[in-house]
Design a protein around this motif. Structure first.
Motif, PDB file in Angstrom:
ATOM      1  N   ALA A 171       0.690  -1.177   0.277  1.00  0.00           N
ATOM      2  CA  ALA A 171       0.004  -0.224  -0.051  1.00  0.00           C
ATOM      3  C   ALA A 171       0.800   1.365   0.012  1.00  0.00           C
ATOM      4  N   GLY A 172       0.527   2.388  -0.789  1.00  0.00           N
ATOM      5  CA  GLY A 172       1.208   3.516  -0.616  1.00  0.00           C
ATOM      6  C   GLY A 172       2.141   3.568  -1.966  1.00  0.00           C
ATOM      7  N   ASN A 173       2.856   4.521  -1.902  1.00  0.00           N
ATOM      8  CA  ASN A 173       3.856   4.856  -3.123  1.00  0.00           C
ATOM      9  C   ASN A 173       5.194   4.340  -3.046  1.00  0.00           C
ATOM     10  N   PHE A 174       5.137   2.836  -3.285  1.00  0.00           N
ATOM     11  CA  PHE A 174       6.323   1.986  -2.954  1.00  0.00           C
ATOM     12  C   PHE A 174       6.532   1.426  -4.436  1.00  0.00           C
ATOM     13  N   PRO A 175       7.543   1.895  -5.089  1.00  0.00           N
ATOM     14  CA  PRO A 175       7.951   1.528  -6.562  1.00  0.00           C
ATOM     15  C   PRO A 175       7.913  -0.152  -6.560  1.00  0.00           C
ATOM     16  N   ALA A 176       7.787  -0.961  -7.580  1.00  0.00           N
ATOM     17  CA  ALA A 176       7.998  -2.140  -7.562  1.00  0.00           C
ATOM     18  C   ALA A 176       9.430  -2.667  -7.940  1.00  0.00           C
ATOM     19  N   GLU A 177      10.114  -1.718  -8.492  1.00  0.00           N
ATOM     20  CA  GLU A 177      11.501  -2.196  -8.702  1.00  0.00           C
ATOM     21  C   GLU A 177      12.543  -2.082  -7.461  1.00  0.00           C
ATOM     22  N   TRP A 178      11.845  -1.791  -6.374  1.00  0.00           N
ATOM     23  CA  TRP A 178      12.452  -1.706  -4.861  1.00  0.00           C
ATOM     24  C   TRP A 178      12.554  -3.147  -4.367  1.00  0.00           C
ATOM     25  N   TYR A 179      11.698  -3.932  -4.876  1.00  0.00           N
ATOM     26  CA  TYR A 179      11.923  -5.169  -4.355  1.00  0.00           C
ATOM     27  C   TYR A 179      11.438  -6.409  -5.227  1.00  0.00           C
ATOM     28  N   SER A 180      12.014  -7.629  -4.951  1.00  0.00           N
ATOM     29  CA  SER A 180      11.689  -8.840  -5.848  1.00  0.00           C
ATOM     30  C   SER A 180      11.538  -9.890  -4.980  1.00  0.00           C
ATOM     31  N   ILE A 181      10.856 -10.801  -5.657  1.00  0.00           N
ATOM     32  CA  ILE A 181      10.550 -12.260  -5.030  1.00  0.00           C
ATOM     33  C   ILE A 181      11.332 -13.501  -5.716  1.00  0.00           C
ATOM     34  N   THR A 228       3.438  19.846   0.289  1.00  0.00           N
ATOM     35  CA  THR A 228       2.326  19.394   1.308  1.00  0.00           C
ATOM     36  C   THR A 228       2.179  17.838   1.411  1.00  0.00           C
ATOM     37  N   GLU A 229       2.687  16.936   0.659  1.00  0.00           N
ATOM     38  CA  GLU A 229       2.938  15.564   1.012  1.00  0.00           C
ATOM     39  C   GLU A 229       4.212  15.184   1.846  1.00  0.00           C
ATOM     40  N   LYS A 230       3.970  14.570   2.916  1.00  0.00           N
ATOM     41  CA  LYS A 230       5.459  14.221   3.531  1.00  0.00           C
ATOM     42  C   LYS A 230       5.868  12.801   3.124  1.00  0.00           C
ATOM     43  N   LEU A 231       7.162  12.820   3.243  1.00  0.00           N
ATOM     44  CA  LEU A 231       7.929  11.534   2.815  1.00  0.00           C
ATOM     45  C   LEU A 231       7.214  10.412   3.604  1.00  0.00           C
ATOM     46  N   ASP A 232       6.855   9.359   2.652  1.00  0.00           N
ATOM     47  CA  ASP A 232       6.419   8.042   3.386  1.00  0.00           C
ATOM     48  C   ASP A 232       7.616   7.216   3.935  1.00  0.00           C
ATOM     49  N   LEU A 233       7.495   6.879   5.146  1.00  0.00           N
ATOM     50  CA  LEU A 233       8.410   5.976   6.065  1.00  0.00           C
ATOM     51  C   LEU A 233       7.917   4.687   6.210  1.00  0.00           C
ATOM     52  N   ASP A 234       6.521   4.390   6.365  1.00  0.00           N
ATOM     53  CA  ASP A 234       5.958   3.238   6.914  1.00  0.00           C
ATOM     54  C   ASP A 234       4.962   2.797   5.813  1.00  0.00           C
ATOM     55  N   PHE A 235       4.841   1.306   5.505  1.00  0.00           N
ATOM     56  CA  PHE A 235       4.182   1.009   4.549  1.00  0.00           C
ATOM     57  C   PHE A 235       3.543  -0.350   4.879  1.00  0.00           C
ATOM     58  N   ILE A 236       2.485  -0.800   4.539  1.00  0.00           N
ATOM     59  CA  ILE A 236       1.725  -2.135   4.829  1.00  0.00           C
ATOM     60  C   ILE A 236       2.014  -3.032   3.730  1.00  0.00           C
ATOM     61  N   SER A 237       2.360  -4.315   3.945  1.00  0.00           N
ATOM     62  CA  SER A 237       2.379  -5.039   2.607  1.00  0.00           C
ATOM     63  C   SER A 237       1.579  -6.347   2.968  1.00  0.00           C
ATOM     64  N   SER A 238       1.251  -6.867   1.896  1.00  0.00           N
ATOM     65  CA  SER A 238       0.264  -8.085   1.860  1.00  0.00           C
ATOM     66  C   SER A 238       0.951  -9.069   0.764  1.00  0.00           C
ATOM     67  N   LEU A 239       1.421 -10.449   1.361  1.00  0.00           N
ATOM     68  CA  LEU A 239       1.988 -11.179   0.572  1.00  0.00           C
ATOM     69  C   LEU A 239       0.809 -12.346   0.215  1.00  0.00           C
ATOM     70  N   ALA A 265      11.070 -19.244   0.245  1.00  0.00           N
ATOM     71  CA  ALA A 265      11.085 -18.151  -0.532  1.00  0.00           C
ATOM     72  C   ALA A 265      11.519 -16.678   0.205  1.00  0.00           C
ATOM     73  N   ALA A 266      12.033 -16.058  -0.722  1.00  0.00           N
ATOM     74  CA  ALA A 266      12.717 -14.799  -0.135  1.00  0.00           C
ATOM     75  C   ALA A 266      12.030 -13.438  -0.789  1.00  0.00           C
ATOM     76  N   ILE A 267      12.010 -12.398  -0.158  1.00  0.00           N
ATOM     77  CA  ILE A 267      11.686 -11.117  -0.648  1.00  0.00           C
ATOM     78  C   ILE A 267      12.720 -10.165  -0.349  1.00  0.00           C
ATOM     79  N   TYR A 268      13.272  -9.638  -1.442  1.00  0.00           N
ATOM     80  CA  TYR A 268      14.674  -8.773  -1.135  1.00  0.00           C
ATOM     81  C   TYR A 268      14.080  -7.537  -1.478  1.00  0.00           C
ATOM     82  N   PHE A 269      14.651  -6.327  -0.674  1.00  0.00           N
ATOM     83  CA  PHE A 269      14.340  -4.967  -0.680  1.00  0.00           C
ATOM     84  C   PHE A 269      15.561  -4.471  -0.889  1.00  0.00           C
ATOM     85  N   ASN A 270      15.665  -3.042  -1.477  1.00  0.00           N
ATOM     86  CA  ASN A 270      16.779  -2.341  -1.759  1.00  0.00           C
ATOM     87  C   ASN A 270      16.368  -1.009  -2.235  1.00  0.00           C
ATOM     88  N   ILE A 271      16.323  -0.090  -0.916  1.00  0.00           N
ATOM     89  CA  ILE A 271      15.863   1.335  -1.080  1.00  0.00           C
ATOM     90  C   ILE A 271      16.971   2.333  -1.690  1.00  0.00           C
TER      91      ILE A 271
END
Length: 344
Positions: free
Chosen positions: A76-86, A123-134, A101-107
């Motif tokens: 959820a939120g503005n989290f680009p798909a290229e920042w993670y891989s399964i 007006t928009e703050k930088l997102d620091l927290d995200f909710i993920s659903s596998l 399985a492993a989910i890799y993240f690289n910010i």
């Protein structure tokens, strides 16, 4: 934190490899999902920019038949798909077996320094927290499938080494970690400069702007004819050059630092060295053997020496500068002759 749920026909377990010590609830606010689970109750993964991290997914087959499994991740939120891989070990799980399985993240390293993060008045703050659903889709048979969902949270935080110096009580507060990062970014460059202060005082590694100060420190005149690397080598050995000025050793050292030719201290024959400095003096005057017009008192010219350089064919040596060095380093009453001979 490890989350494990047993649901027929599989058992699913999520294991974050880097667990955050502090969650947003500690700062006075809470993230909730549709089921009412807050961010502190679901598995959380701590992410630092430019630092790879991962979360391990373990799926165990509780059935007596082979299952087909597919994984999909939504954040959820503005989290680009290229920042993670399964990455999975396949799609089939044998009866009673387990698939990892492993989910890799690289910010990106510029996450906190990017244009979106530092625009004044944004007006928009930088997102620091995200909710993920596998989503784990399991094919029960040819025409039936079932999907199970496992939630976990992602927390992007700047890495701060200063947090290691605080008691655990303070490290559990999310706001303190981000607040300490401000002081770390302000003072750490000063601390780092002290750790590399030796490099600023070494002519070989000092910044070019400091070279005039170092040359004045050791009383060495910067010659514009010499390139910077030669100046650095000579400046570093200036005290040694001063100590041996007027001697064969001092002149050979100076020519070695300028030309790069080896000193050849292990070669006893002076005429075989790359930098040869000899005194052409033969036998003394012998009565009965000298002839008129051929006698040389002392066997040679007094206070005279010969310098011979033997560079490789590809090496270029400025004879004019060599003569300037010899004139500067030799005693004033001495004369000399210079020869540059190709070693090949």
């Amino acid at each position: 934190m490890v989350q494990s749920r047993t649901q027929a026909p599989v058992s699913i377990q999520l294991t974050p490899m880097q667990i955050p010590e502090a969650v947003p609830r500690s700062a006075g606010w809470t993230l909730m999902n549709a089921g009412g689970m807050d961010v502190a109750e679901r598995p959380g993964l701590l992410l630092h920019p430019d630092t790879p991290s991962e979360i391990i997914v373990q799926i165990q087959n509780l059935e007596r038949r082979t299952l087909q499994v597919n994984l999909d991740l939504s954040i959820a939120g503005n989290f680009p798909a290229e920042w993670y891989s399964i990455h999975t070990e396949g799609t089939e799980i044998a009866p009673g077996a387990q698939m990892d399985a492993a989910i890799y993240f690289n910010i990106p390293a510029t996450y906190f320094e990017g244009r979106d993060a530092i625009v004044p008045g944004a007006t928009e703050k930088l997102d620091l927290d995200f909710i993920s659903s596998l989503a784990i889709k399991i094919d029960l048979d040819t025409d039936r499938s079932q999907t199970y969902y496992e939630e976990f949270s992602l927390h992007i935080r700047p890495y701060s080494a200063y947090m290691d110096f605080l008691p655990v009580l303070y490290r559990e507060v999310d706001f303190i970690g981000r607040f300490m990062k401000i002081f770390e970014q302000a003072f750490q460059p000063i601390i780092d400069s002290f750790e590399v202060m030796w490099a600023n005082l070494d002519p070989l590694t000092a910044p070019e702007l400091i070279l005039p100060f170092l040359s004045h420190w050791v009383g060495w005149d910067l010659d514009p004819i010499l390139d910077r690397n030669q100046q650095r080598r000579l400046m570093r050995r200036a005290i040694e050059i001063y100590t041996w000025r007027g001697t064969r050793r001092g002149l050979r050292l100076y020519l070695h630092l300028y030309t790069g030719l080896p000193l050849d201290d292990n070669i006893p024959d002076e005429t075989a060295k790359h930098i040869s400095i000899t005194e052409p003096i033969g036998e003394s005057f012998v009565i009965g053997e000298a002839r008129i017009g051929e006698a040389i008192l002392g066997g040679g010219r007094a206070f005279h020496f010969a310098v011979t350089l033997r560079p490789d064919r590809s090496q270029q040596i400025d004879e004019r500068l060599i003569r300037k060095i010899i004139e500067q380093e030799k005693p004033a009453f001495c004369s000399y002759e210079l020869s540059i001979v190709n070693r090949e």
